[in-house]
Design an enzyme around this catalytic site. Structure first.
Site, mmCIF file in Angstrom:
data_model
loop_
_atom_site.group_PDB
_atom_site.id
_atom_site.type_symbol
_atom_site.label_atom_id
_atom_site.label_comp_id
_atom_site.label_asym_id
_atom_site.label_seq_id
_atom_site.Cartn_x
_atom_site.Cartn_y
_atom_site.Cartn_z
ATOM 1 N N ASP A 123 -10.715 -10.356 -17.356
ATOM 2 C CA ASP A 123 -10.685 -11.608 -18.110
ATOM 3 C C ASP A 123 -9.263 -11.826 -18.633
ATOM 4 O OD1 ASP A 123 -10.913 -13.693 -19.892
ATOM 5 O OD2 ASP A 123 -12.434 -12.742 -21.151
ATOM 6 N N HIS A 181 0.821 -1.209 0.000
ATOM 7 C CA HIS A 181 0.000 0.000 0.000
ATOM 8 C C HIS A 181 0.857 1.262 0.000
ATOM 9 C CE1 HIS A 181 -3.457 2.421 0.343
ATOM 10 N NE2 HIS A 181 -4.139 1.736 1.252
#
Length: 427
Positions: free
Chosen positions: A368, A151
């Site tokens: 995808d 992060h």
């Protein structure tokens, strides 16, 4: 669920990072980010395709990741703590291949039972690299792709764009990927900034002391919840996130009152992406950390014995909603002020602070890689109390991952409103 690691390597950018981009100066917002590794895991069930084709797809994942890193080059670098910077030296991203002797369909049918085990699919416990990827193949042919990123260099917006870019490169080509920018430091002037109040150390529990449960708010229940939380004075009806946040916040107040014998002051803090708020607008896709904590506060006193209703809490959430726009010059000042307010509250023994994070509206279910869209996307259970919201697969609901101390969770999950508006089954 026994996960066997088969190989581990470093994937480097397919072409060297230019010399003028080798040093990335991090912003004060990066320095305020918690020292955690954000995780996303995508689940792709077997669809009866040719095994040889699946092997070719998995091999192409490495190639496309290498190509994607040429544009997201800081992720292949190394963090320099002393100078709060990244050495974009192309050392690479950790890449693990693993297998599970079981069926992915079985895991997906037992989502609530495995919620605290999916961390084994998320990626390695890397020490030097800024990111880790794990591709796990199940005996049935199903695949999971886990991504972990520090992060300290990226926020949810950046992570989402990186994963989306990699999926696009894997499924189509790099020609379809939009170039990101890692130049936030040049757009956000650092001058006359107040000191940041130290953040009290997070309360980290032993793995046996906390419990993570997922609660599904489907579209129909959210519509009912939004109606219950809407006040005639509101200019617009509550959003999905506002309504679910208010409901969970109120249920947590019930738990706190039972524990302490009285209603206590509490904060519900959400992280807000600032990119769309800045004027003049930042160019292109600006990556890094560019968010602020937005804490909403319910003030308790001796005269308040009744719990606030959902409308009240939505009103409090809206009171602190970030203003419509903020100049580039004021961004860092605003972030530090909000951070200091949160840190001050975290240091008080008689104030409850509930940390929310929302991944709603991020296009995770569009990723995808060649196996179609994922059947599920998860984060990872962590031993810290927090509430994480994300879209359900169909897009109109919300899946809430709630982590609490075990004794608190037992009461929370029996709350009347939680029971009425959610389920803990498959979405």
């Amino acid at each position: 669920m026994e996960v066997k690691i088969l190989s581990k390597k470093l994937i480097k950018p397919s072409s060297p990072t230019p010399s003028h981009l080798r040093h990335l100066t991090l912003t004060p917002v990066d320095r305020l980010a918690p020292p955690i590794k954000a995780s996303n895991i995508f689940y792709y069930p077997a669809k009866g395709s040719n095994p040889a084709v699946d092997v070719e797809r998995r091999n192409h994942l490495e190639t496309s990741l290498s190509e994607t890193l040429t544009r997201f080059y800081p992720l292949a670098g190394r963090y320099i703590r002393e100078s709060h910077s990244v050495d974009c030296n192309d050392e690479g991203v950790e890449y693990l291949e693993a297998e599970v002797e079981g069926k992915l369909s079985r895991l997906l049918s037992r989502r609530n039972e495995v919620i605290e085990q999916v961390i084994h699919l998320a990626g390695g416990e890397f020490t030097n690299s800024l990111a880790s990827v794990q591709v796990t193949v199940f005996a049935c042919g199903g695949v999971t792709i886990g991504v972990r990123i520090r992060h300290s260099v990226v926020d949810g917006f950046t992570a989402a764009h990186f994963i989306s870019a990699w999926a696009t490169a894997s499924r189509e080509s790099m020609d379809k990927v939009i170039w990101p920018s890692f130049d936030l430091a040049s757009f956000l002037p650092v001058k006359d900034l107040p000191m940041v109040k130290p953040r009290p150390p997070p309360k980290i529990f032993g793995a046996d002391k906390v419990m993570t449960r997922r609660f599904i708010f489907d579209g129909a229940n959210i519509s009912s919840l939004k109606a219950a939380a809407c006040d005639p004075s509101f200019k617009r009806e509550p959003s999905r996130v506002e309504a679910v946040t208010a409901l969970i916040w109120r249920a947590l107040m019930v738990v706190s009152r039972a524990k302490h014998g009285r209603l206590r002051t509490s904060l519900a803090s959400h992280a807000m992406n600032l990119r769309e708020k800045i004027v003049p607008p930042l160019p292109g896709i600006c990556c890094g950390n560019l968010y602020t904590e937005v804490p909403a506060t319910f003030m308790a006193d001796s005269s308040k014995t009744e719990l606030p209703n959902l409308k009240d809490l939505v009103g409090l959430l809206r009171e602190v909603k970030f203003k419509e726009s903020v100049s580039r010059e004021d961004v860092l000042l605003t972030v530090i002020k909000s951070t200091n307010e949160l840190h001050e509250a975290l240091g008080k023994e008689d104030v409850d602070v509930y940390n929310f994070t929302s991944w709603c509206r991020f296009p995770f279910y569009g990723n995808d890689f060649g196996w179609g869209k994922p059947a599920w996307m998860t984060r990872c259970h962590t031993p810290v109390e927090m509430i994480s919201l994300q879209d359900t697969e169909c897009g109109d609901g919300i899946e809430a991952w709630v982590t609490l101390e075990k004794k608190d969770m037992l009461q929370f999950q029996q709350d009347g409103d939680i029971v009425s508006f959610s389920s803990n089954g498959a979405p």
